[in-house]
Design a protein around this motif. Structure first.
Motif, PDB file in Angstrom:
ATOM      1  N   ASN A  38     -15.721  -7.291   1.639  1.00  0.00           N
ATOM      2  CA  ASN A  38     -15.780  -5.970   1.022  1.00  0.00           C
ATOM      3  C   ASN A  38     -14.501  -5.195   1.308  1.00  0.00           C
ATOM      4  O   ASN A  38     -13.927  -5.319   2.389  1.00  0.00           O
ATOM      5  N   VAL A  39     -14.078  -4.409   0.335  1.00  0.00           N
ATOM      6  CA  VAL A  39     -12.928  -3.517   0.490  1.00  0.00           C
ATOM      7  C   VAL A  39     -13.336  -2.143  -0.003  1.00  0.00           C
ATOM      8  O   VAL A  39     -13.899  -2.004  -1.085  1.00  0.00           O
ATOM      9  N   GLN A  40     -13.063  -1.128   0.811  1.00  0.00           N
ATOM     10  CA  GLN A  40     -13.306   0.250   0.410  1.00  0.00           C
ATOM     11  C   GLN A  40     -12.039   1.039   0.697  1.00  0.00           C
ATOM     12  O   GLN A  40     -11.430   0.869   1.754  1.00  0.00           O
ATOM     13  N   SER A  41     -11.639   1.878  -0.223  1.00  0.00           N
ATOM     14  CA  SER A  41     -10.471   2.716   0.019  1.00  0.00           C
ATOM     15  C   SER A  41     -10.763   4.141  -0.431  1.00  0.00           C
ATOM     16  O   SER A  41     -11.515   4.363  -1.380  1.00  0.00           O
ATOM     17  N   VAL A  42     -10.168   5.068   0.284  1.00  0.00           N
ATOM     18  CA  VAL A  42     -10.300   6.484  -0.028  1.00  0.00           C
ATOM     19  C   VAL A  42      -8.887   7.050  -0.109  1.00  0.00           C
ATOM     20  O   VAL A  42      -8.113   6.936   0.831  1.00  0.00           O
TER      21      VAL A  42
ATOM     22  N   LEU B   6      -2.931  14.860   1.363  1.00  0.00           N
ATOM     23  CA  LEU B   6      -2.375  14.435   2.648  1.00  0.00           C
ATOM     24  C   LEU B   6      -1.437  13.239   2.510  1.00  0.00           C
ATOM     25  O   LEU B   6      -0.914  12.761   3.519  1.00  0.00           O
ATOM     26  N   ASN B   7      -1.256  12.735   1.284  1.00  0.00           N
ATOM     27  CA  ASN B   7      -0.474  11.517   1.051  1.00  0.00           C
ATOM     28  C   ASN B   7      -0.960  10.395   1.958  1.00  0.00           C
ATOM     29  O   ASN B   7      -0.202   9.803   2.714  1.00  0.00           O
ATOM     30  N   ASN B   8      -2.245  10.114   1.874  1.00  0.00           N
ATOM     31  CA  ASN B   8      -2.880   9.168   2.774  1.00  0.00           C
ATOM     32  C   ASN B   8      -3.826   8.259   1.995  1.00  0.00           C
ATOM     33  O   ASN B   8      -4.505   8.695   1.073  1.00  0.00           O
ATOM     34  N   ILE B   9      -3.847   6.974   2.389  1.00  0.00           N
ATOM     35  CA  ILE B   9      -4.826   6.021   1.868  1.00  0.00           C
ATOM     36  C   ILE B   9      -5.565   5.457   3.074  1.00  0.00           C
ATOM     37  O   ILE B   9      -4.952   4.900   3.980  1.00  0.00           O
ATOM     38  N   PHE B  10      -6.874   5.642   3.104  1.00  0.00           N
ATOM     39  CA  PHE B  10      -7.704   5.065   4.162  1.00  0.00           C
ATOM     40  C   PHE B  10      -8.390   3.826   3.601  1.00  0.00           C
ATOM     41  O   PHE B  10      -8.980   3.870   2.525  1.00  0.00           O
ATOM     42  N   CYS B  11      -8.301   2.706   4.321  1.00  0.00           N
ATOM     43  CA  CYS B  11      -8.879   1.444   3.861  1.00  0.00           C
ATOM     44  C   CYS B  11      -9.816   0.878   4.922  1.00  0.00           C
ATOM     45  O   CYS B  11      -9.520   0.929   6.115  1.00  0.00           O
ATOM     46  N   ARG B  12     -10.913   0.323   4.448  1.00  0.00           N
ATOM     47  CA  ARG B  12     -11.852  -0.401   5.314  1.00  0.00           C
ATOM     48  C   ARG B  12     -12.053  -1.774   4.691  1.00  0.00           C
ATOM     49  O   ARG B  12     -12.546  -1.895   3.576  1.00  0.00           O
ATOM     50  N   ILE B  13     -11.634  -2.812   5.440  1.00  0.00           N
ATOM     51  CA  ILE B  13     -11.685  -4.180   4.937  1.00  0.00           C
ATOM     52  C   ILE B  13     -12.631  -4.975   5.818  1.00  0.00           C
ATOM     53  O   ILE B  13     -12.504  -4.978   7.044  1.00  0.00           O
ATOM     54  N   GLU B  14     -13.595  -5.627   5.185  1.00  0.00           N
ATOM     55  CA  GLU B  14     -14.553  -6.469   5.886  1.00  0.00           C
ATOM     56  C   GLU B  14     -14.342  -7.904   5.400  1.00  0.00           C
ATOM     57  O   GLU B  14     -14.318  -8.158   4.201  1.00  0.00           O
ATOM     58  N   PHE B  15     -14.140  -8.826   6.348  1.00  0.00           N
ATOM     59  CA  PHE B  15     -13.890 -10.221   5.991  1.00  0.00           C
ATOM     60  C   PHE B  15     -14.515 -11.151   7.012  1.00  0.00           C
ATOM     61  O   PHE B  15     -14.845 -10.732   8.124  1.00  0.00           O
TER      62      PHE B  15
ATOM     63  N   LEU C 185       0.815  -1.219   0.000  1.00  0.00           N
ATOM     64  CA  LEU C 185       0.000   0.000   0.000  1.00  0.00           C
ATOM     65  C   LEU C 185       0.845   1.264   0.000  1.00  0.00           C
ATOM     66  O   LEU C 185       0.488   2.246  -0.645  1.00  0.00           O
ATOM     67  N   SER C 186       1.978   1.246   0.691  1.00  0.00           N
ATOM     68  CA  SER C 186       2.793   2.463   0.715  1.00  0.00           C
ATOM     69  C   SER C 186       3.401   2.740  -0.658  1.00  0.00           C
ATOM     70  O   SER C 186       3.678   3.886  -0.990  1.00  0.00           O
ATOM     71  N   GLY C 187       3.594   1.709  -1.461  1.00  0.00           N
ATOM     72  CA  GLY C 187       4.059   1.918  -2.826  1.00  0.00           C
ATOM     73  C   GLY C 187       3.018   2.602  -3.680  1.00  0.00           C
ATOM     74  O   GLY C 187       3.343   3.340  -4.614  1.00  0.00           O
ATOM     75  N   LEU C 188       1.749   2.388  -3.361  1.00  0.00           N
ATOM     76  CA  LEU C 188       0.669   3.027  -4.113  1.00  0.00           C
ATOM     77  C   LEU C 188       0.413   4.469  -3.685  1.00  0.00           C
ATOM     78  O   LEU C 188      -0.327   5.188  -4.348  1.00  0.00           O
ATOM     79  N   LEU C 189       1.038   4.900  -2.583  1.00  0.00           N
ATOM     80  CA  LEU C 189       0.885   6.288  -2.148  1.00  0.00           C
ATOM     81  C   LEU C 189       1.438   7.261  -3.184  1.00  0.00           C
ATOM     82  O   LEU C 189       0.969   8.384  -3.307  1.00  0.00           O
ATOM     83  N   PHE C 190       2.449   6.835  -3.921  1.00  0.00           N
ATOM     84  CA  PHE C 190       3.153   7.749  -4.818  1.00  0.00           C
ATOM     85  C   PHE C 190       2.738   7.575  -6.279  1.00  0.00           C
ATOM     86  O   PHE C 190       3.389   8.094  -7.168  1.00  0.00           O
ATOM     87  N   GLU C 191       1.660   6.842  -6.508  1.00  0.00           N
ATOM     88  CA  GLU C 191       1.131   6.728  -7.867  1.00  0.00           C
ATOM     89  C   GLU C 191       0.437   8.043  -8.241  1.00  0.00           C
ATOM     90  O   GLU C 191      -0.011   8.792  -7.375  1.00  0.00           O
ATOM     91  N   LEU C 192       0.348   8.296  -9.523  1.00  0.00           N
ATOM     92  CA  LEU C 192      -0.382   9.488  -9.965  1.00  0.00           C
ATOM     93  C   LEU C 192      -1.853   9.339  -9.607  1.00  0.00           C
ATOM     94  O   LEU C 192      -2.440   8.278  -9.769  1.00  0.00           O
TER      95      LEU C 192
ATOM     96  N   ASP D 220      -7.149   0.133  -7.989  1.00  0.00           N
ATOM     97  CA  ASP D 220      -5.870  -0.575  -7.862  1.00  0.00           C
ATOM     98  C   ASP D 220      -5.598  -0.958  -6.402  1.00  0.00           C
ATOM     99  O   ASP D 220      -5.137  -2.060  -6.115  1.00  0.00           O
ATOM    100  N   VAL D 221      -5.885  -0.047  -5.486  1.00  0.00           N
ATOM    101  CA  VAL D 221      -5.693  -0.327  -4.062  1.00  0.00           C
ATOM    102  C   VAL D 221      -6.611  -1.464  -3.621  1.00  0.00           C
ATOM    103  O   VAL D 221      -6.175  -2.406  -2.948  1.00  0.00           O
ATOM    104  N   ASN D 222      -7.868  -1.406  -4.017  1.00  0.00           N
ATOM    105  CA  ASN D 222      -8.819  -2.465  -3.652  1.00  0.00           C
ATOM    106  C   ASN D 222      -8.384  -3.812  -4.217  1.00  0.00           C
ATOM    107  O   ASN D 222      -8.492  -4.841  -3.549  1.00  0.00           O
ATOM    108  N   GLU D 223      -7.889  -3.806  -5.443  1.00  0.00           N
ATOM    109  CA  GLU D 223      -7.447  -5.052  -6.072  1.00  0.00           C
ATOM    110  C   GLU D 223      -6.207  -5.623  -5.383  1.00  0.00           C
ATOM    111  O   GLU D 223      -6.108  -6.825  -5.177  1.00  0.00           O
TER     112      GLU D 223
END
Length: 147
Positions: free
Chosen positions: A110-114, A119-128, A75-82, A90-93
């Motif tokens: 379910n996966v939700q990401s914002v 803020l260089n931030n990814i918020f994730c909510r994962i339900e399993f 996930l931290s690698g995806l922080l710097f994507e355009l 992409d984050v959900n996948e």
């Protein structure tokens, strides 16, 4: 439930098959490493152990774990994507593939990401669902840039 049959060489195939079943409990070491009074470390069991493992999987980047270069959600690698409309997909996948490939004790619901690019931030909510207990767990976490 596992069914086992005897070999033909045994000559007793007319008897019923052996049927075995059992339950497995998930146990992991508590990553806080607090000690009990007897000197042992605390353990997490069942849903708490699976929840800790999923969170650890999400926080691990690829190539961090020796000999398992594909482990982690990166996930931290995806922080710097355009920032575009597809980055949340992409984050959900990535999260879904990481849980599917590396955590057999959980079934993703379910996966939700914002993405917050300012803020260089990814918020994730994962339900399993924890497979052994059937309980539904939710993890909410965010990944942010340190500097």
């Amino acid at each position: 439930m596992v069914t086992r049959a005897f070999a033909t060489e045994d000559g007793i195939l007319s008897t019923p098959s052996i049927i075995t079943s059992g339950t497995r409990t998930s146990k992991d070491i508590n990553l806080s490493f607090n000690k009990k009074t007897n000197g042992d470390v605390f353990k997490k069991e069942d849903a708490a152990a699976v929840k800790q493992a999923v969170k650890n999987l999400l926080m691990t980047n690829k190539f961090e774990k020796p000999f398992s270069h594909d482990f982690g959600a990166d996930l931290s690698g995806l922080l710097f994507e355009l920032n575009d409309d597809l980055i949340e997909d992409d984050v959900n996948e990535e999260i879904a593939m990481a849980i599917k490939n590396w955590e057999p004790r959980a079934r993703l619901i379910n996966v939700q990401s914002v993405i917050q690019p300012d803020l260089n931030n990814i918020f994730c909510r994962i339900e399993f669902q924890v497979i052994s207990t059937g309980s539904i767990e939710v993890i909410e976490t965010s990944v942010a840039r340190l500097r």
